[in-house]
Design an enzyme around this catalytic site. Sequence first.
Site, PDB file in Angstrom:
ATOM      1  N   LYS A  59       0.828  -1.212   0.000  1.00  0.00           N
ATOM      2  CA  LYS A  59       0.000   0.000   0.000  1.00  0.00           C
ATOM      3  C   LYS A  59       0.863   1.262   0.000  1.00  0.00           C
ATOM      4  O   LYS A  59       0.459   2.293  -0.531  1.00  0.00           O
ATOM      5  CB  LYS A  59      -0.934   0.001   1.215  1.00  0.00           C
ATOM      6  CG  LYS A  59      -2.021  -1.069   1.143  1.00  0.00           C
ATOM      7  CD  LYS A  59      -2.807  -1.137   2.457  1.00  0.00           C
ATOM      8  CE  LYS A  59      -3.836  -2.246   2.439  1.00  0.00           C
ATOM      9  NZ  LYS A  59      -4.562  -2.327   3.728  1.00  0.00           N
ATOM     10  N   ALA A  76      -1.564   0.778   6.590  1.00  0.00           N
ATOM     11  CA  ALA A  76      -1.772  -0.295   7.566  1.00  0.00           C
ATOM     12  C   ALA A  76      -2.566  -1.432   6.947  1.00  0.00           C
ATOM     13  O   ALA A  76      -3.274  -1.251   5.952  1.00  0.00           O
ATOM     14  CB  ALA A  76      -2.509   0.257   8.784  1.00  0.00           C
ATOM     15  N   ASP A  77      -2.422  -2.606   7.562  1.00  0.00           N
ATOM     16  CA  ASP A  77      -3.217  -3.761   7.136  1.00  0.00           C
ATOM     17  C   ASP A  77      -3.459  -4.652   8.346  1.00  0.00           C
ATOM     18  O   ASP A  77      -2.581  -4.800   9.196  1.00  0.00           O
ATOM     19  CB  ASP A  77      -2.507  -4.558   6.044  1.00  0.00           C
ATOM     20  CG  ASP A  77      -3.450  -5.560   5.412  1.00  0.00           C
ATOM     21  OD1 ASP A  77      -4.308  -5.140   4.612  1.00  0.00           O
ATOM     22  OD2 ASP A  77      -3.370  -6.760   5.754  1.00  0.00           O
ATOM     23  N   THR A  78      -4.650  -5.229   8.404  1.00  0.00           N
ATOM     24  CA  THR A  78      -5.045  -6.078   9.540  1.00  0.00           C
ATOM     25  C   THR A  78      -5.612  -7.397   9.029  1.00  0.00           C
ATOM     26  O   THR A  78      -6.383  -7.416   8.073  1.00  0.00           O
ATOM     27  CB  THR A  78      -6.134  -5.371  10.390  1.00  0.00           C
ATOM     28  OG1 THR A  78      -5.617  -4.125  10.854  1.00  0.00           O
ATOM     29  CG2 THR A  78      -6.559  -6.217  11.582  1.00  0.00           C
ATOM     30  N   SER A 113      -0.176  -4.543  10.753  1.00  0.00           N
ATOM     31  CA  SER A 113       1.129  -3.981  10.386  1.00  0.00           C
ATOM     32  C   SER A 113       0.944  -2.550   9.931  1.00  0.00           C
ATOM     33  O   SER A 113      -0.075  -2.206   9.326  1.00  0.00           O
ATOM     34  CB  SER A 113       1.767  -4.777   9.243  1.00  0.00           C
ATOM     35  OG  SER A 113       2.079  -6.079   9.675  1.00  0.00           O
TER      36      SER A 113
END
Length: 193
Positions: A59, A76-78, A113
């Site tokens: 991203k 961010a990524d979840t 993250s």
Amino acid sequence: MLHNKFKNKNIILASGSPRRQELFKELGINFSIKVKEVEEIYPLTLKKEEITNYLAELKAQVFENEIGENDIVVTADTIVWHNNKALEKPKDKFEAINMLQQLSGTKHVVFTSICIKTKEIQKVFYDETIVYFKNLSEEELVYYVENYRPFDKAGAYGIQEWIGFIGITRLEGSYYNVMGLPVHKLYEELIKL
């Protein structure tokens, strides 16, 4: 503290998530929101935080050619990690109910993250939280999915919503990480810049 440190910087939060935007706002710094479409595809060999690290960096990469001297991009990524696989965002009501049935009465791990990117550096880090769910009835699952439509949420739930109030019995780690932004870690990393 961060407000003074970044008063001459242009901080960009590259996330369409209202929860991340709300949490970011609480850091007390001025920022803008810029979301770019990214196909969230990762190598199937990746596991746990490797997935979220990879996607957070992916991203950030789309901003590569437009980052100015004073820009700081945050992505961010979840994911929810359960039974050795990633539960991402459900495609529809049936997939959402199925995911929640899998989580019912068990524990899972939420990985988030964050990638911070400037012209000079790119840094990625993550946090993890263990979440314990009580046994949820079919009626509770259907009620939640129909009324809260959690289709934009990893694992088909939002901890800050009804299902979190009635279903989550214990947490090990950061509550905000489960919401999608481990604010304490983000703050520490921003202070270091």
